[in-house]
Write a protein that holds these residues in place. Structure first.
Motif, PDB file in Angstrom:
ATOM      1  N   PRO A  22       0.810  -1.227   0.000  1.00 29.12           N
ATOM      2  CA  PRO A  22       0.000   0.000   0.000  1.00 29.12           C
ATOM      3  C   PRO A  22       0.838   1.269   0.000  1.00 29.12           C
ATOM      4  N   ASN A  23       2.142   1.146   0.244  1.00 33.23           N
ATOM      5  CA  ASN A  23       3.020   2.319   0.248  1.00 33.23           C
ATOM      6  C   ASN A  23       3.677   2.585  -1.105  1.00 33.23           C
ATOM      7  N   GLU A  24       3.349   1.764  -2.107  1.00 28.75           N
ATOM      8  CA  GLU A  24       3.879   2.041  -3.446  1.00 28.75           C
ATOM      9  C   GLU A  24       3.346   3.391  -3.919  1.00 28.75           C
ATOM     10  N   ASP A  25       4.179   4.114  -4.653  1.00 33.42           N
ATOM     11  CA  ASP A  25       3.841   5.487  -5.059  1.00 33.42           C
ATOM     12  C   ASP A  25       2.500   5.581  -5.776  1.00 33.42           C
TER      13      ASP A  25
ATOM     14  N   LYS B  77      -0.282   5.232  -3.200  1.00 36.21           N
ATOM     15  CA  LYS B  77      -0.381   6.338  -2.246  1.00 36.21           C
ATOM     16  C   LYS B  77      -0.963   7.602  -2.868  1.00 36.21           C
ATOM     17  N   LYS B  78      -0.924   7.711  -4.200  1.00 35.64           N
ATOM     18  CA  LYS B  78      -1.461   8.901  -4.856  1.00 35.64           C
ATOM     19  C   LYS B  78      -2.967   9.020  -4.666  1.00 35.64           C
ATOM     20  N   ASN B  79      -3.622   7.899  -4.414  1.00 37.60           N
ATOM     21  CA  ASN B  79      -5.063   7.918  -4.211  1.00 37.60           C
ATOM     22  C   ASN B  79      -5.389   8.493  -2.841  1.00 37.60           C
ATOM     23  N   LYS B  80      -6.400   9.346  -2.786  1.00 33.87           N
ATOM     24  CA  LYS B  80      -6.753  10.014  -1.532  1.00 33.87           C
ATOM     25  C   LYS B  80      -7.290   9.029  -0.503  1.00 33.87           C
TER      26      LYS B  80
ATOM     27  N   SER C 154      -7.853   4.746   0.624  1.00 32.94           N
ATOM     28  CA  SER C 154      -7.132   3.476   0.497  1.00 32.94           C
ATOM     29  C   SER C 154      -7.519   2.751  -0.786  1.00 32.94           C
ATOM     30  N   TYR C 155      -6.592   2.677  -1.707  1.00 33.44           N
ATOM     31  CA  TYR C 155      -6.870   2.088  -3.009  1.00 33.44           C
ATOM     32  C   TYR C 155      -7.215   0.612  -2.898  1.00 33.44           C
TER      33      TYR C 155
END
Length: 215
Positions: free
Chosen positions: A55-58, A61-64, A66-67
């Motif tokens: 979940p810490n992949e760039d 993380k760009k998603n506001k 939790s993707y």
């Protein structure tokens, strides 16, 4: 090239099915060919492989929000990525009209190295997604649409297509299927795409997946 290939695949599938006593049409309600995205006899031994997504992949993380939570809400399972790939893009979308406040679909693109995707890697990832869908699908049922009618599938491939699988060559097929999730029909598309690698060469090194409610 792809259109010609799809036509050949349809003809080959029709011949095989006719010999077995079946003659079902190969196009869905929209006119799309539904099965020309298969590997061949080797499919029965396709290995299911994917990597867990950090979940810490760039791109995540760009998603506001939790993707990975959204993808699980949409498709019913937590999506993984092709082995040793990196995430190029990751988006999820709300639906339309009465679904405007409901997460309804997501798209991800994975870069699978610098060179041509291997057919075996492409199908291993497809098998992993297939297995995940089957676990959450209502009654474990996966199907395609042929002539506007649902037809069950037991595997994402069909027999007799090995002549189209040439390792090292571009992948000229894709995968598509449907499943019901709590009564809602979901659609899965997995296909290869081209992009430019670090040497600025255009190669087929991307796998795209699209999961969402059938429109």
């Amino acid at each position: 090239m792809k259109k010609v290939f799809l036509a050949l695949m349809c003809i080959a599938s029709l011949v095989i099915m006719t010999a077995c006593g079946g003659g079902n049409a190969k196009k869905d309600a929209s006119g799309e060919t539904a099965e020309v995205k298969k590997e061949a006899k080797a499919s029965k031994s396709v290995k299911s492989e994917w990597d867990a997504i950090d979940p810490n992949e760039d791109a995540i993380k760009k998603n506001k929000e939790s993707y990975l939570d959204k993808t699980k809400e949409i498709g019913g399972f937590e999506i993984g990525k092709p082995k040793s790939s990196t995430i190029k893009e990751a988006y999820w979308f709300y639906g339309e009209n009465e679904l405007e406040n409901i997460p309804a679909s997501y798209i991800m693109r994975f870069v699978c190295g610098e060179g041509q995707i291997k057919h075996s890697d492409f199908n291993s990832y497809t098998q992993a997604v297939w297995d995940a869908c089957k676990k959450v699908a209502d009654n474990g049922r996966i199907f395609v649409l042929r002539a506007g009618k649902e037809q069950d599938l037991s595997t994402f491939i069909e027999e007799g297509m090995e002549e189209f699988i040439v390792e090292g060559k571009e992948i000229e097929y894709y995968h598509k299927w449907y499943y019901n999730l709590n009564g809602i029909t979901m659609k899965v598309d997995i296909e290869p795409e081209k992009s430019r690698n670090s040497s600025n060469e255009q190669v087929q090194n991307v796998i795209k997946i699209n999961v969402g409610r059938k429109k």
